[in-house]
Scaffold this motif. Structure first.
Motif, short mmCIF file in Angstrom:
data_model
loop_
_atom_site.label_atom_id
_atom_site.label_comp_id
_atom_site.label_asym_id
_atom_site.label_seq_id
_atom_site.Cartn_x
_atom_site.Cartn_y
_atom_site.Cartn_z
N LEU A 183 69.80 43.39 27.63
CA LEU A 183 68.47 43.18 28.21
C LEU A 183 68.40 41.94 29.11
O LEU A 183 67.62 41.88 30.06
CB LEU A 183 67.42 43.08 27.10
N TRP A 184 69.23 40.96 28.83
CA TRP A 184 69.21 39.72 29.61
C TRP A 184 69.53 39.95 31.09
O TRP A 184 69.02 39.23 31.96
CB TRP A 184 70.20 38.71 29.03
N ILE A 185 70.35 40.97 31.36
CA ILE A 185 70.74 41.19 32.75
C ILE A 185 69.55 41.65 33.59
O ILE A 185 69.51 41.45 34.81
CB ILE A 185 71.90 42.22 32.83
N VAL A 186 68.54 42.26 32.93
CA VAL A 186 67.32 42.65 33.65
C VAL A 186 66.63 41.41 34.22
O VAL A 186 66.20 41.40 35.37
CB VAL A 186 66.36 43.41 32.71
N VAL A 187 66.55 40.36 33.42
CA VAL A 187 65.88 39.12 33.85
C VAL A 187 66.61 38.52 35.05
O VAL A 187 65.98 38.10 36.03
CB VAL A 187 65.81 38.11 32.69
N VAL A 188 67.94 38.48 34.99
CA VAL A 188 68.73 37.89 36.07
C VAL A 188 68.54 38.68 37.37
O VAL A 188 68.24 38.11 38.43
CB VAL A 188 70.22 37.85 35.69
N ALA A 189 68.71 40.00 37.29
CA ALA A 189 68.61 40.83 38.50
C ALA A 189 67.20 40.80 39.08
O ALA A 189 67.03 40.70 40.31
CB ALA A 189 69.03 42.27 38.17
N ILE A 190 66.19 40.87 38.22
CA ILE A 190 64.81 40.86 38.69
C ILE A 190 64.46 39.51 39.32
O ILE A 190 63.72 39.44 40.31
CB ILE A 190 63.85 41.18 37.53
N PHE A 191 64.99 38.44 38.78
CA PHE A 191 64.71 37.12 39.34
C PHE A 191 65.17 37.05 40.80
O PHE A 191 64.40 36.64 41.69
CB PHE A 191 65.40 36.03 38.52
N PHE A 192 66.41 37.44 41.06
CA PHE A 192 66.92 37.34 42.43
C PHE A 192 66.26 38.37 43.34
O PHE A 192 66.05 38.11 44.53
CB PHE A 192 68.44 37.50 42.44
N MET A 193 65.92 39.53 42.79
CA MET A 193 65.19 40.52 43.59
C MET A 193 63.83 39.96 43.99
O MET A 193 63.38 40.13 45.14
CB MET A 193 65.02 41.82 42.79
N ALA A 194 63.16 39.27 43.07
CA ALA A 194 61.86 38.67 43.37
C ALA A 194 61.98 37.58 44.42
O ALA A 194 61.12 37.46 45.31
CB ALA A 194 61.24 38.10 42.09
N VAL A 195 63.05 36.79 44.36
CA VAL A 195 63.26 35.72 45.35
C VAL A 195 63.35 36.31 46.75
O VAL A 195 62.68 35.85 47.69
CB VAL A 195 64.54 34.91 45.02
N PHE A 196 64.16 37.35 46.93
CA PHE A 196 64.36 37.91 48.26
C PHE A 196 63.19 38.80 48.70
O PHE A 196 62.91 38.92 49.89
CB PHE A 196 65.69 38.66 48.33
#
Length: 411
Positions: free
Chosen positions: A46-59
């Motif tokens: 589940l942690w990988i969701v947070v990482v991917a979503i964070f960078f998606m939100a940045v861009f």
């Protein structure tokens, strides 16, 4: 109370572009990857969701600000800054990738409805492709697109939450799943999920959606809020997490493997009955149909902009290009019944080179004070954006190795 309600209504009106981006990213392939993560590794990923979503939100917020800062489209800005070639390269690259992967969305729609009614997927592929093309030629296509995507996102959320109700997950397992861990042989799925969730093309399209929305509603740049894009991407993360949790609760303890999103629906039925699989198939339909329209819109809009046809949905040529992507995907889905390996390899080859280039161009434009004015990247976004670029180049390097050096077709 009146001001609070007014603020809530004002905020909700900014959600459209962000929800469209979330809906087009969350397609059948994304559901397959998230289902496999939960089925193979339980709650631990589940942690990988947070990482991917964070960078998606940045861009995505970066793209939103690009759309707000100028009346010119992103590719027009690229053309003025670096010349025609980079603009055409991005437009053609995005069109080819969108067209290559469109068959997967068509297949997803056909399978989801076909499984629900125990029929062949072919008539449903034809029906919903025809419906998608028909929507294109409505006078206010953006307004229809926005409302359709909001409805489909709502449908997906309700379907997955209903499935979660049947699954009865372990809350303790969910909590520990947000602590980073690396189960054996999980790297491939981690990379696949990150690449599918951190969609730089989807993020770029946000700038076009913001400008299209402004043109349709005759609003000013100040009416577009960053929070709308963030909310849409957060919903993308919520849906991803819920599917992982469902698969972790139901499939992982029984050792059931999934190779497609429809496999998960089939696995749910003998355990919880027809209702559970029906809810999941409804969610799969929402994911597939939203991506069928959204993915085609990205490819057609970017190519139209690159070729000088403009980027507005009001352009008949742009609508024909979007329709071309839909029709091509339906043809491949009906002819082959799946996305051919050759097309997957071709799309991956284009993606490897075009995605880091797009991400870099977005980052440079968003840092340009002359173009962006007060909307340029803050110091924090510059740092996180640079980290996101490093991640994009790392994913590209891994794809080069996988595609060209470890692929049996090239040996």
């Amino acid at each position: 109370m009146g001001n609070i309600l007014k603020n809530i209504i004002s905020w909700s009106r900014t959600l459209g572009p962000g929800l469209i981006t979330a809906a087009l990213v969350f397609g059948p392939s994304k559901m397959t990857i998230t289902s496999r993560l939960g089925a193979d590794y339980g709650y631990s990923m589940l942690w990988i969701v947070v990482v991917a979503i964070f960078f998606m939100a940045v861009f995505t917020t970066m793209a939103t600000r690009i759309g707000i800062a100028t009346d010119k489209s992103f590719l027009q800005t690229v053309r003025e800054k670096w010349g025609k070639f980079p603009s055409i390269l991005i437009g053609i690259g995005v069109f080819l990738v969108s067209t290559s992967f469109q068959a997967g969305n068509s297949i997803g729609v056909g399978i989801a409805v076909g499984e629900l009614y125990h029929t062949s997927p072919v008539p449903w592929i034809i029906l919903f492709t025809t419906l998608g093309v028909g929507l294109l030629f409505l006078r206010k296509f953006y307004t229809v697109l926005e409302k359709t995507m909001i409805a489909l996102i709502s449908l997906m959320l309700l379907s997955f939450v209903a499935t979660l109700f049947y699954a009865k997950p372990d809350l303790g397992g969910i909590a520990t799943g947000f602590v980073p861990s690396y189960p054996a042989n999980s790297l491939g799925l981690i990379i696949a999920f990150t690449a599918s969730c951190f969609s730089i093309v989807g993020a770029l399209y946000q700038s076009y959606l913001v400008q299209e929305r402004r043109a349709q509603r005759a609003s000013s740049p100040s009416d577009d809020k960053k929070s709308g894009s963030v909310a849409g991407i957060v919903l993308l993360g919520v849906m991803s997490a819920v599917v992982i949790i469902c698969a972790a609760a139901v499939l992982n303890p029984k050792g059931i493997k999934v190779n497609s999103a429809s496999d998960m629906a089939k696995a749910l039925e003998p355990i919880f009955g027809r209702n559970a699989s029906t809810f999941f198939l409804i969610g799969l339909f929402g994911a597939a149909f939203s991506s069928l329209i959204g993915n085609a819109s990205v490819g057609g809009t970017l190519l139209g902009d690159a070729l000088g046809f403009g980027s507005k949905f009001s352009s008949v040529k742009v609508r024909y290009l979007i329709a071309t992507v839909m029709i091509f995907g339906a043809f491949i889905a009906i002819r082959f019944g799946k996305l051919p390996l050759e097309l997957i390899i071709f799309a991956q080859s284009v993606t490897i080179f075009i995605v880091p280039f797009i991400g870099t161009a977005m980052y440079i434009v968003a840092n340009d004070a002359q173009i962006m004015g007060e909307h340029k990247n803050s110091p924090a976004i510059k740092i996180f954006g640079a980290m996101g670029l490093i991640l994009l180049f790392a994913l590209a390097a891994n794809n080069v190795e996988t595609l060209f050096f470890n692929n049996p077709l090239f040996k």
